[in-house]
Design an enzyme around this catalytic site. Structure first.
Site, PDB file in Angstrom:
ATOM      1  N   CYS A   1       0.829  -1.199   0.000  1.00  0.00           N
ATOM      2  CA  CYS A   1       0.000   0.000   0.000  1.00  0.00           C
ATOM      3  C   CYS A   1       0.872   1.262   0.000  1.00  0.00           C
ATOM      4  O   CYS A   1       1.979   1.266   0.518  1.00  0.00           O
ATOM      5  CB  CYS A   1      -0.859   0.035   1.252  1.00  0.00           C
ATOM      6  SG  CYS A   1      -1.894  -1.405   1.428  1.00  0.00           S
TER       7      CYS A   1
ATOM      8  N   ARG B   1       5.371  -0.004  -6.318  1.00  0.00           N
ATOM      9  CA  ARG B   1       5.345  -0.800  -5.082  1.00  0.00           C
ATOM     10  C   ARG B   1       4.405  -1.987  -5.187  1.00  0.00           C
ATOM     11  O   ARG B   1       4.441  -2.885  -4.339  1.00  0.00           O
ATOM     12  CB  ARG B   1       4.886   0.079  -3.905  1.00  0.00           C
ATOM     13  CG  ARG B   1       5.899   1.138  -3.525  1.00  0.00           C
ATOM     14  CD  ARG B   1       5.261   2.196  -2.658  1.00  0.00           C
ATOM     15  NE  ARG B   1       4.858   1.700  -1.361  1.00  0.00           N
ATOM     16  CZ  ARG B   1       5.536   1.909  -0.240  1.00  0.00           C
ATOM     17  NH1 ARG B   1       6.638   2.590  -0.265  1.00  0.00           N
ATOM     18  NH2 ARG B   1       5.097   1.446   0.899  1.00  0.00           N
TER      19      ARG B   1
ATOM     20  N   TRP C   1      -2.915  -2.711  -1.528  1.00  0.00           N
ATOM     21  CA  TRP C   1      -2.490  -4.075  -1.827  1.00  0.00           C
ATOM     22  C   TRP C   1      -3.253  -4.940  -0.821  1.00  0.00           C
ATOM     23  O   TRP C   1      -2.987  -4.893   0.371  1.00  0.00           O
ATOM     24  CB  TRP C   1      -0.982  -4.188  -1.647  1.00  0.00           C
ATOM     25  CG  TRP C   1      -0.385  -5.484  -2.064  1.00  0.00           C
ATOM     26  CD1 TRP C   1      -0.102  -5.897  -3.343  1.00  0.00           C
ATOM     27  CD2 TRP C   1       0.066  -6.544  -1.210  1.00  0.00           C
ATOM     28  NE1 TRP C   1       0.471  -7.143  -3.319  1.00  0.00           N
ATOM     29  CE2 TRP C   1       0.590  -7.555  -2.042  1.00  0.00           C
ATOM     30  CE3 TRP C   1       0.072  -6.731   0.175  1.00  0.00           C
ATOM     31  CZ2 TRP C   1       1.112  -8.734  -1.523  1.00  0.00           C
ATOM     32  CZ3 TRP C   1       0.601  -7.912   0.677  1.00  0.00           C
ATOM     33  CH2 TRP C   1       1.109  -8.910  -0.170  1.00  0.00           C
TER      34      TRP C   1
ATOM     35  N   ASN D   1      -1.919   2.345   5.751  1.00  0.00           N
ATOM     36  CA  ASN D   1      -1.025   1.235   5.398  1.00  0.00           C
ATOM     37  C   ASN D   1      -0.766   0.426   6.656  1.00  0.00           C
ATOM     38  O   ASN D   1      -0.641   1.015   7.731  1.00  0.00           O
ATOM     39  CB  ASN D   1       0.346   1.754   4.931  1.00  0.00           C
ATOM     40  CG  ASN D   1       0.294   2.369   3.561  1.00  0.00           C
ATOM     41  OD1 ASN D   1      -0.742   2.395   2.933  1.00  0.00           O
ATOM     42  ND2 ASN D   1       1.434   2.876   3.118  1.00  0.00           N
ATOM     43  N   GLY D   2      -0.640  -0.889   6.512  1.00  0.00           N
ATOM     44  CA  GLY D   2      -0.329  -1.711   7.677  1.00  0.00           C
ATOM     45  C   GLY D   2      -1.485  -2.638   7.999  1.00  0.00           C
ATOM     46  O   GLY D   2      -2.386  -2.844   7.175  1.00  0.00           O
TER      47      GLY D   2
ATOM     48  N   GLU E   1      18.121 -17.690  -6.820  1.00  0.00           N
ATOM     49  CA  GLU E   1      17.733 -16.333  -7.218  1.00  0.00           C
ATOM     50  C   GLU E   1      17.222 -16.322  -8.662  1.00  0.00           C
ATOM     51  O   GLU E   1      16.231 -15.658  -8.974  1.00  0.00           O
ATOM     52  CB  GLU E   1      18.931 -15.385  -7.026  1.00  0.00           C
ATOM     53  CG  GLU E   1      18.751 -13.979  -7.537  1.00  0.00           C
ATOM     54  CD  GLU E   1      17.575 -13.225  -6.914  1.00  0.00           C
ATOM     55  OE1 GLU E   1      16.996 -13.690  -5.922  1.00  0.00           O
ATOM     56  OE2 GLU E   1      17.242 -12.151  -7.449  1.00  0.00           O
TER      57      GLU E   1
ATOM     58  N   LYS F   1      13.494 -15.161  -9.755  1.00  0.00           N
ATOM     59  CA  LYS F   1      13.269 -14.102 -10.748  1.00  0.00           C
ATOM     60  C   LYS F   1      12.332 -14.596 -11.841  1.00  0.00           C
ATOM     61  O   LYS F   1      11.402 -13.919 -12.241  1.00  0.00           O
ATOM     62  CB  LYS F   1      14.624 -13.703 -11.331  1.00  0.00           C
ATOM     63  CG  LYS F   1      14.856 -12.271 -11.573  1.00  0.00           C
ATOM     64  CD  LYS F   1      15.308 -11.423 -10.429  1.00  0.00           C
ATOM     65  CE  LYS F   1      14.462 -11.492  -9.203  1.00  0.00           C
ATOM     66  NZ  LYS F   1      14.987 -10.790  -8.067  1.00  0.00           N
TER      67      LYS F   1
ATOM     68  N   GLU G   1       8.684 -15.087 -10.490  1.00  0.00           N
ATOM     69  CA  GLU G   1       7.908 -13.910 -10.076  1.00  0.00           C
ATOM     70  C   GLU G   1       7.478 -13.042 -11.249  1.00  0.00           C
ATOM     71  O   GLU G   1       6.431 -12.403 -11.177  1.00  0.00           O
ATOM     72  CB  GLU G   1       8.622 -13.094  -8.998  1.00  0.00           C
ATOM     73  CG  GLU G   1       9.826 -12.328  -9.421  1.00  0.00           C
ATOM     74  CD  GLU G   1      10.493 -11.593  -8.278  1.00  0.00           C
ATOM     75  OE1 GLU G   1       9.802 -11.036  -7.423  1.00  0.00           O
ATOM     76  OE2 GLU G   1      11.736 -11.567  -8.248  1.00  0.00           O
TER      77      GLU G   1
ATOM     78  N   HIS H   1      18.579 -37.481  -6.054  1.00  0.00           N
ATOM     79  CA  HIS H   1      17.850 -37.816  -4.826  1.00  0.00           C
ATOM     80  C   HIS H   1      16.369 -37.466  -4.936  1.00  0.00           C
ATOM     81  O   HIS H   1      15.678 -37.381  -3.926  1.00  0.00           O
ATOM     82  CB  HIS H   1      18.479 -37.106  -3.627  1.00  0.00           C
ATOM     83  CG  HIS H   1      19.898 -37.528  -3.387  1.00  0.00           C
ATOM     84  ND1 HIS H   1      20.233 -38.776  -2.933  1.00  0.00           N
ATOM     85  CD2 HIS H   1      21.053 -36.874  -3.616  1.00  0.00           C
ATOM     86  CE1 HIS H   1      21.553 -38.876  -2.843  1.00  0.00           C
ATOM     87  NE2 HIS H   1      22.074 -37.729  -3.266  1.00  0.00           N
TER      88      HIS H   1
ATOM     89  N   LYS I   1       6.491  -4.194  -3.949  1.00  0.00           N
ATOM     90  CA  LYS I   1       7.916  -3.884  -3.898  1.00  0.00           C
ATOM     91  C   LYS I   1       8.430  -3.893  -2.464  1.00  0.00           C
ATOM     92  O   LYS I   1       9.499  -4.381  -2.185  1.00  0.00           O
ATOM     93  CB  LYS I   1       8.156  -2.514  -4.540  1.00  0.00           C
ATOM     94  CG  LYS I   1       9.617  -2.087  -4.570  1.00  0.00           C
ATOM     95  CD  LYS I   1      10.409  -2.979  -5.491  1.00  0.00           C
ATOM     96  CE  LYS I   1      11.902  -2.688  -5.446  1.00  0.00           C
ATOM     97  NZ  LYS I   1      12.681  -3.818  -5.963  1.00  0.00           N
TER      98      LYS I   1
HETATM   99  C1  F6R Z   1      12.255 -10.418  -5.354  1.00  0.00           C
HETATM  100  C2  F6R Z   1      12.167  -9.378  -4.347  1.00  0.00           C
HETATM  101  C3  F6R Z   1      11.764  -9.758  -2.968  1.00  0.00           C
HETATM  102  C4  F6R Z   1      12.532  -8.904  -1.947  1.00  0.00           C
HETATM  103  C5  F6R Z   1      12.000  -9.195  -0.526  1.00  0.00           C
HETATM  104  C6  F6R Z   1      12.792  -8.435   0.521  1.00  0.00           C
HETATM  105  O1  F6R Z   1      12.682  -9.921  -6.591  1.00  0.00           O
HETATM  106  O2  F6R Z   1      12.399  -8.231  -4.630  1.00  0.00           O
HETATM  107  O3  F6R Z   1      11.956 -11.118  -2.740  1.00  0.00           O
HETATM  108  O4  F6R Z   1      13.882  -9.210  -2.037  1.00  0.00           O
HETATM  109  O5  F6R Z   1      10.651  -8.816  -0.452  1.00  0.00           O
HETATM  110  O6  F6R Z   1      12.740  -7.071   0.307  1.00  0.00           O
HETATM  111  P1  F6R Z   1      13.834  -6.103   0.921  1.00  0.00           P
HETATM  112  O7  F6R Z   1      15.146  -6.431   0.284  1.00  0.00           O
HETATM  113  O8  F6R Z   1      13.360  -4.719   0.563  1.00  0.00           O
HETATM  114  O9  F6R Z   1      13.853  -6.349   2.390  1.00  0.00           O
END
Ligand code: F6R
Length: 608
Positions: free
Chosen positions: A2, A27, A74, A99-100, A481, A485, A488, A504, A603
């Site tokens: 949010c 975000r 969100w 927010n929250g 990672e 990527k 997502e 395994h 984000k």
């Molecule tokens: C994936 C991604 C998330 C963040 C995670 C932690 O591409 O961006 O997995 O890495 O939400 O966020 P931060 O680094 O802001 O604590």
């Protein structure tokens, strides 16, 4: 997550608020709304979907006024519908954005229903607006009504609220969720993120936990948790470039992938000399380094993967134990803390709720000190940690983290070497590592040259629904990672395995329909990885190999080969990340997904 924007000015604020919401789109959100307080009362428009839908409503039925609040939602409590979107109203008297999460909302809702309040939404937020309304009915002014009501809330919040009969101010507050005040000339603002206000100001006040702020056109008055007036310093935003501009790129994600050579340079700047890591980068008190006997690294998502890479570096270079754990698990268990353990958090945003909670828990335990490796200097994580090493990546807008990850790795390598030096790393080894790091931006630049080839490779993923990523040793976290990527942003199911684990279990998944993305390091695990490749080939798996040419894998039959520059071993995880970012980007474009704002994701994850 949010986003909040609030404004009071002598001019019409509706365009300012809408532009602020557009700047918060990165975000992640699923609905948006604006409330304007004018001579008619407090009215708003809300829309499910993109901010453009809200703009269309404003075009069709303009709402003008000099005080207003706005929100991108969100969904947490209740589906993304117009009724659940913020602002929430108590009659036409009061509008509020939040927010929250309010944990005791059910109990509060029951009490308010008994008082006769009728709820329009399924949200936890709506209780706050009715609570404040109820306090106003008892004769309190807006500021006091907000303060009294907030005392009844359990959970995390940032709010902004405007009242019909009070067009000279609006009130905002934060506890557990971020909120900044933007200071203008005869106009003032609030937002959950500085970026939302860069079109109107570059002067900001960072509110502290529990602050309530009264915002008028000419003044900003901050009250702390105890209701005492407090002076909070004004700081000037110092990014050279407005990161909300995509420039020549179609997506922020691609822009941010291409920024990596320069932001890695920025991360290294002032942190290494010709021969050494400059420990002054940890601040005046770098004496802690000599006492570190253990490291606990806590983070979420991509940042967690960076931590997993650092475990290899710390245990290999410094020879001391390192535990890496996701914050959402760490925070809910009893942790044994060995003597002289460094508590290290990793976060792009510095606002991730689980990581912050882990830090707060750690501060109650017997850690040596707390260090945050973070990208946002003004974030809560930075402010609450004893020590900070900033990644200097500049604002990251794409939801999928790219440049934040490689700069985290760069900062972690600096940290690992600094700890290793205190644990007996010889000077010539330190010098060799530092020399290698100096070449890192150039190697990353060289890795980007495979972009066109990777774009062609990505076509082969157009009809795929599943994929496997394989790596060994320090490349295993990079495989994790790469899989994160891809899943997502392209929504292709992707799993990562240490290549030695294949037989395994996961080998059962391998057939001619399964793409297997294999990261081949050029180290003593090379031959073992080649055997793993044979295991896949023998079962008809479709192999996509990322390696340097000296591995001699480029001419193997049945392999789609992508060249990765040959680099010193210590840099391999960082350089191998680049082609995987490009692959997931191009696959997402082929699939036609929303690259910068993938579905269901945010984000900055400021709720648990
Ligand atoms: C994936 C991604 C998330 C963040 C995670 C932690 O591409 O961006 O997995 O890495 O939400 O966020 P931060 O680094 O802001 O604590």
């Amino acid at each position: 997550m949010c986003g909040i924007v609030g404004a009071i000015a002598r001019r019409n604020v509706s365009k300012i608020l809408l532009e602020g919401l557009s700047r918060l789109e990165y975000r992640g959100y699923d609905s948006a709304g604006v409330a304007i307080n004018n001579d008619e009362g407090v009215f708003g428009h809300r829309a499910v979907g993109k901010v453009q839908g809200l703009r269309d409503k404003f075009d069709a039925a303009p709402l003008d006024g000099t005080v207003g609040i706005a929100h991108t939602r969100w969904a947490t409590h209740g589906k993304p519908t117009e009724l659940n979107a913020h602002p929430h109203f108590s009659g036409n008297d009061l509008a509020l954005v939040h927010n929250g999460i309010i944990e005791n909302h059910e109990e509060l809702r029951a009490g308010l229903k008994n008082q006769g309040y009728v709820f329009q939404s399924e949200t936890d937020t709506e209780v706050i607006v009715h609570l404040i309304h109820s306090a106003l009915q008892s004769g309190l002014g807006l500021l006091q009504a907000v303060q009294t009501s907030l005392n009844k809330l359990e959970g995390a919040f940032a709010i902004a609220v405007t009242q019909k009969d009070d067009k000279e101010r609006f009130i905002a507050a934060r506890k557990g969720s971020p909120l900044v005040v933007g200071v203008g000339i005869e106009e003032n603002f609030v937002a959950s993120d500085q970026l939302a206000l860069l079109h109107v100001t570059d002067q900001f006040i960072f509110l502290e936990e529990g602050d309530v702020v009264e915002v008028t056109r000419d003044a900003v008055t901050v009250y702390d948790l105890n209701g005492q007036e407090q002076e909070r310093p004004v700081s000037v935003f110092n990014h050279h470039v407005d990161a909300t501009d995509k420039g020549e790129f179609r997506h922020y994600m691609m822009k941010e992938i291409y920024e990596q050579p320069s932001v890695i340079s920025a991360c290294l700047e002032g942190r290494i000399s010709d021969k050494k890591v400059l420990t002054s980068c940890f601040g005046a008190d770098s004496a802690f380094l000599k006492d570190v006997e253990n490291v606990h690294i806590i983070a979420c998502g991509t940042s967690y993967h960076a931590g997993l890479v650092a475990k290899y570096w710390i245990e290999d270079l410094a020879g001391i134990p390192c535990l890496v754990e996701v914050a959402s698990e760490y925070r809910y268990r009893k942790v044994a803390v060995p003597k002289n353990t460094l508590f290290l958090t990793l976060s792009q945003s510095g606002e991730t709720a689980d990581t912050l909670a882990a830090l707060r828990m750690a501060k109650e335990l017997n850690y040596l000190t707390t260090l945050a490796i973070c990208n946002v200097p003004s974030s809560t994580l930075v402010r609450e940690s004893d020590l900070t090493l900033l990644t200097n990546a500049g604002a990251e807008i794409g939801v999928a983290s790219t440049k934040a990850f490689t700069t985290q790795l760069t900062a972690l390598l600096i940290t690992s070497i600094a700890i290793a030096v205190e644990n007996g790393l010889p000077a010539d080894k330190e010098e060799a590592l530092v020399q290698a790091m100096k070449e890192l931006p150039a190697h990353v630049y060289a890795a980007l040259k495979q972009d066109a080839h990777i774009k062609e490779v990505s076509d082969k993923f157009a009809n795929k629904h599943h994929s496997l990523f394989l790596g060994r040793g320090v490349m295993f976290p990079i495989a994790l990672e790469g899989a994160l990527k891809l899943k997502e942003i392209s929504y292709i199911h992707a799993e990562a395995y240490p290549a030695g684990e294949l037989k395994h279990g996961p080998l059962a998944l391998v057939d001619e329909h399964m793409p297997i993305i294999t990261l081949v390091p050029h180290n003593d695990l090379l031959d073992k990885l080649k055997s793993n490749i044979q295991e896949v080939s023998a079962r008809g798996g479709e192999l996509f190999v990322f390696a340097d040419r000296d591995t001699n894998l480029d001419n193997e039959e049945g392999i789609t080969f992508t060249e990765v520059p040959k680099v010193p071993q210590i840099l391999e995880p960082i350089v191998h990340t680049i082609p995987l970012q490009l692959l997931s980007y191009h696959v997402a474009v082929v699939k036609g997904t929303d690259v910068d704002q993938p579905r269901n994701l945010a984000k900055s994850v400021t709720v648990e």
